[in-house]
Design a protein around this motif. Structure first.
Motif, PDB file in Angstrom:
ATOM      1  N   ALA A 147       2.838  29.128 -20.114  1.00 32.42           N
ATOM      2  CA  ALA A 147       3.280  29.319 -21.497  1.00 32.42           C
ATOM      3  C   ALA A 147       4.655  29.971 -21.556  1.00 32.42           C
ATOM      4  O   ALA A 147       5.528  29.552 -22.329  1.00 32.42           O
ATOM      5  CB  ALA A 147       2.256  30.168 -22.249  1.00 32.42           C
ATOM      6  N   ARG A 148       4.852  30.992 -20.761  1.00 39.42           N
ATOM      7  CA  ARG A 148       6.156  31.673 -20.752  1.00 39.42           C
ATOM      8  C   ARG A 148       7.272  30.739 -20.311  1.00 39.42           C
ATOM      9  O   ARG A 148       8.380  30.753 -20.871  1.00 39.42           O
ATOM     10  CB  ARG A 148       6.097  32.886 -19.831  1.00 39.42           C
ATOM     11  CG  ARG A 148       5.306  34.061 -20.395  1.00 39.42           C
ATOM     12  CD  ARG A 148       5.127  35.139 -19.354  1.00 39.42           C
ATOM     13  NE  ARG A 148       4.482  36.332 -19.916  1.00 39.42           N
ATOM     14  CZ  ARG A 148       3.905  37.275 -19.178  1.00 39.42           C
ATOM     15  NH1 ARG A 148       3.906  37.171 -17.847  1.00 39.42           N
ATOM     16  NH2 ARG A 148       3.349  38.316 -19.746  1.00 39.42           N
ATOM     17  N   ALA A 149       6.984  29.920 -19.302  1.00 36.88           N
ATOM     18  CA  ALA A 149       8.008  29.005 -18.796  1.00 36.88           C
ATOM     19  C   ALA A 149       8.329  27.892 -19.789  1.00 36.88           C
ATOM     20  O   ALA A 149       9.457  27.393 -19.817  1.00 36.88           O
ATOM     21  CB  ALA A 149       7.541  28.399 -17.472  1.00 36.88           C
ATOM     22  N   SER A 150       7.339  27.516 -20.607  1.00 37.67           N
ATOM     23  CA  SER A 150       7.502  26.367 -21.499  1.00 37.67           C
ATOM     24  C   SER A 150       8.063  26.720 -22.869  1.00 37.67           C
ATOM     25  O   SER A 150       8.558  25.839 -23.576  1.00 37.67           O
ATOM     26  CB  SER A 150       6.145  25.663 -21.684  1.00 37.67           C
ATOM     27  OG  SER A 150       5.620  25.243 -20.451  1.00 37.67           O
ATOM     28  N   HIS A 151       7.956  28.002 -23.250  1.00 38.16           N
ATOM     29  CA  HIS A 151       8.329  28.382 -24.621  1.00 38.16           C
ATOM     30  C   HIS A 151       9.231  29.617 -24.583  1.00 38.16           C
ATOM     31  O   HIS A 151       8.799  30.723 -24.859  1.00 38.16           O
ATOM     32  CB  HIS A 151       7.076  28.648 -25.452  1.00 38.16           C
ATOM     33  CG  HIS A 151       6.074  27.534 -25.409  1.00 38.16           C
ATOM     34  ND1 HIS A 151       6.289  26.302 -25.996  1.00 38.16           N
ATOM     35  CD2 HIS A 151       4.839  27.458 -24.838  1.00 38.16           C
ATOM     36  CE1 HIS A 151       5.243  25.524 -25.801  1.00 38.16           C
ATOM     37  NE2 HIS A 151       4.354  26.198 -25.107  1.00 38.16           N
ATOM     38  N   GLN A 152      10.483  29.392 -24.258  1.00 41.08           N
ATOM     39  CA  GLN A 152      11.425  30.500 -24.092  1.00 41.08           C
ATOM     40  C   GLN A 152      12.439  30.594 -25.228  1.00 41.08           C
ATOM     41  O   GLN A 152      13.370  31.400 -25.155  1.00 41.08           O
ATOM     42  CB  GLN A 152      12.170  30.338 -22.766  1.00 41.08           C
ATOM     43  CG  GLN A 152      11.256  30.316 -21.552  1.00 41.08           C
ATOM     44  CD  GLN A 152      12.035  30.176 -20.243  1.00 41.08           C
ATOM     45  OE1 GLN A 152      13.244  30.416 -20.190  1.00 41.08           O
ATOM     46  NE2 GLN A 152      11.349  29.782 -19.190  1.00 41.08           N
ATOM     47  N   ASP A 153      12.267  29.787 -26.265  1.00 44.60           N
ATOM     48  CA  ASP A 153      13.316  29.669 -27.284  1.00 44.60           C
ATOM     49  C   ASP A 153      13.007  30.401 -28.580  1.00 44.60           C
ATOM     50  O   ASP A 153      13.663  30.153 -29.598  1.00 44.60           O
ATOM     51  CB  ASP A 153      13.549  28.185 -27.611  1.00 44.60           C
ATOM     52  CG  ASP A 153      13.933  27.376 -26.381  1.00 44.60           C
ATOM     53  OD1 ASP A 153      14.594  27.943 -25.494  1.00 44.60           O
ATOM     54  OD2 ASP A 153      13.561  26.185 -26.323  1.00 44.60           O
ATOM     55  N   HIS A 154      12.033  31.309 -28.565  1.00 44.17           N
ATOM     56  CA  HIS A 154      11.611  31.935 -29.817  1.00 44.17           C
ATOM     57  C   HIS A 154      11.920  33.430 -29.890  1.00 44.17           C
ATOM     58  O   HIS A 154      11.570  34.084 -30.873  1.00 44.17           O
ATOM     59  CB  HIS A 154      10.119  31.702 -30.035  1.00 44.17           C
ATOM     60  CG  HIS A 154       9.743  30.247 -30.067  1.00 44.17           C
ATOM     61  ND1 HIS A 154      10.008  29.435 -31.139  1.00 44.17           N
ATOM     62  CD2 HIS A 154       9.146  29.466 -29.132  1.00 44.17           C
ATOM     63  CE1 HIS A 154       9.574  28.202 -30.880  1.00 44.17           C
ATOM     64  NE2 HIS A 154       9.051  28.199 -29.672  1.00 44.17           N
ATOM     65  N   GLY A 155      12.568  33.958 -28.866  1.00 42.94           N
ATOM     66  CA  GLY A 155      12.971  35.356 -28.899  1.00 42.94           C
ATOM     67  C   GLY A 155      11.799  36.298 -29.105  1.00 42.94           C
ATOM     68  O   GLY A 155      10.710  36.114 -28.543  1.00 42.94           O
ATOM     69  N   ASP A 156      12.002  37.294 -29.956  1.00 46.45           N
ATOM     70  CA  ASP A 156      10.977  38.312 -30.188  1.00 46.45           C
ATOM     71  C   ASP A 156       9.829  37.817 -31.062  1.00 46.45           C
ATOM     72  O   ASP A 156       8.835  38.536 -31.239  1.00 46.45           O
ATOM     73  CB  ASP A 156      11.606  39.544 -30.857  1.00 46.45           C
ATOM     74  CG  ASP A 156      12.569  40.274 -29.936  1.00 46.45           C
ATOM     75  OD1 ASP A 156      12.447  40.090 -28.706  1.00 46.45           O
ATOM     76  OD2 ASP A 156      13.448  41.001 -30.447  1.00 46.45           O
ATOM     77  N   LEU A 157       9.950  36.608 -31.611  1.00 45.66           N
ATOM     78  CA  LEU A 157       8.866  36.087 -32.440  1.00 45.66           C
ATOM     79  C   LEU A 157       7.649  35.679 -31.621  1.00 45.66           C
ATOM     80  O   LEU A 157       6.550  35.549 -32.176  1.00 45.66           O
ATOM     81  CB  LEU A 157       9.345  34.878 -33.255  1.00 45.66           C
ATOM     82  CG  LEU A 157      10.315  35.150 -34.394  1.00 45.66           C
ATOM     83  CD1 LEU A 157      10.695  33.842 -35.080  1.00 45.66           C
ATOM     84  CD2 LEU A 157       9.702  36.120 -35.409  1.00 45.66           C
ATOM     85  N   LEU A 158       7.805  35.487 -30.323  1.00 44.56           N
ATOM     86  CA  LEU A 158       6.695  34.993 -29.511  1.00 44.56           C
ATOM     87  C   LEU A 158       6.648  35.704 -28.168  1.00 44.56           C
ATOM     88  O   LEU A 158       7.612  35.668 -27.405  1.00 44.56           O
ATOM     89  CB  LEU A 158       6.848  33.481 -29.288  1.00 44.56           C
ATOM     90  CG  LEU A 158       5.792  32.791 -28.423  1.00 44.56           C
ATOM     91  CD1 LEU A 158       4.396  32.972 -29.006  1.00 44.56           C
ATOM     92  CD2 LEU A 158       6.122  31.310 -28.274  1.00 44.56           C
ATOM     93  N   THR A 159       5.544  36.362 -27.884  1.00 40.83           N
ATOM     94  CA  THR A 159       5.327  36.992 -26.584  1.00 40.83           C
ATOM     95  C   THR A 159       3.961  36.562 -26.047  1.00 40.83           C
ATOM     96  O   THR A 159       3.016  36.322 -26.808  1.00 40.83           O
ATOM     97  CB  THR A 159       5.361  38.527 -26.679  1.00 40.83           C
ATOM     98  OG1 THR A 159       4.343  38.987 -27.577  1.00 40.83           O
ATOM     99  CG2 THR A 159       6.718  39.007 -27.153  1.00 40.83           C
ATOM    100  N   PHE A 160       3.876  36.469 -24.731  1.00 40.98           N
ATOM    101  CA  PHE A 160       2.637  36.074 -24.053  1.00 40.98           C
ATOM    102  C   PHE A 160       2.197  37.190 -23.106  1.00 40.98           C
ATOM    103  O   PHE A 160       3.033  37.844 -22.460  1.00 40.98           O
ATOM    104  CB  PHE A 160       2.847  34.795 -23.242  1.00 40.98           C
ATOM    105  CG  PHE A 160       3.108  33.571 -24.079  1.00 40.98           C
ATOM    106  CD1 PHE A 160       2.066  32.882 -24.688  1.00 40.98           C
ATOM    107  CD2 PHE A 160       4.407  33.099 -24.247  1.00 40.98           C
ATOM    108  CE1 PHE A 160       2.314  31.750 -25.454  1.00 40.98           C
ATOM    109  CE2 PHE A 160       4.660  31.973 -25.004  1.00 40.98           C
ATOM    110  CZ  PHE A 160       3.610  31.288 -25.613  1.00 40.98           C
TER     111      PHE A 160
END
Length: 264
Positions: A147-160
């Motif tokens: 998940a971290r590798a695939s979704h890196q474009d959301h900044g502080d809006l998304l953490t795993f």
């Protein structure tokens, strides 16, 4: 009176709102509505264990033998690490499912969301694109790395983060009354229900929503490895919330959304 937002125009859904004690007879899931449910964690645990035994809806009594001391294989990080390492994928949310979620959870930009059992993070990433601040957790470290590798474009809006909601201490970020929406997408059946529901009601704001996506176990093939929730298990969810709504997500009725609103 609170009203859930209407479905998308033209959507063929069967929606049931349960805002008051049901009348005598059978409810949506074929369960005698006279059965007394409870939000007490210890009794809820016994009901939940009995509800998962696979008995035909409306026939016989629940098995109320507590098995809380048993850790089921599918409730362990090791099981899920092995599954994801073999290529397991949580089903992608379809555009229709995403739109129904936005309607029924009353999504608004700026809300705080916790995704429990996020898998490879696709639903979490969609929510971040809507302007939600998403904290996404999963049993599996393998899934979280993906998940971290695939979704890196959301900044502080998304953490795993990897987290075992059945065994680990409560994450520090989850404070009482701090969450607008909690999401359990194909994951609730693998959680310690009494503990999780108690915690979820504490974390949510007064008008908060616990949104569940699951299959109806009775309508799934017997050989399916992950069959979802039985009708009885769904019914056990009702106590402790001001409103409960269910809606269909496919033509067969096997995939449903469940909205629990207003912890009480």
């Amino acid at each position: 009176m609170n009203h859930l937002p209407p479905p998308e125009p033209g959507a063929a859904l069967r929606v049931v709102e349960d805002k008051a004690p049901p009348s005598p007879g059978m409810n949506l899931f074929g369960i005698p509505s006279g059965e007394v449910l409870t939000s007490d964690p210890s009794r809820l645990a016994r009901l939940w264990e009995g509800a998962g035994q696979g008995s035909r809806p409306g026939v016989g009594r629940m098995n109320t033998v507590s098995t809380l001391n048993v850790v089921h294989e599918r409730q362990t990080p090791e099981y899920w690490d092995a599954m994801y390492a073999k290529g397991y994928r949580v089903p992608d949310p379809t555009p229709f499912e995403r739109q129904m979620f936005r309607n029924y959870a009353a999504v608004k930009s700026g809300q705080r969301v916790v995704d429990v059992g996020c898998g490879q993070g696709r639903m979490a990433a969609h929510m971040a694109t809507w302007g939600l601040t998403v904290r996404a957790f999963d049993f599996s470290g393998v899934a979280i790395e993906h998940a971290r590798a695939s979704h890196q474009d959301h900044g502080d809006l998304l953490t795993f983060a990897r987290h075992d909601f059945n065994a680990d201490a409560i994450p520090g970020a989850l404070e009482p009354g701090s969450v607008n929406i909690m999401v359990c997408r194909h994951s609730l059946e693998f959680l310690d229900l009494p503990r999780f529901l108690t915690d979820a009601r504490r974390w949510l704001i007064r008008s908060g929503v616990l949104h569940i996506t699951t299959h109806r176990a009775e309508l799934m093939p017997p050989t399916a490895p992950h069959r979802g929730l039985t009708g009885r298990q769904i019914e056990v969810l009702r106590p402790g919330w001001q409103f409960m709504t269910t809606y269909g997500l496919d033509g067969s009725g096997s995939l449903i959304g469940i909205v629990l609103r207003g912890p009480c």
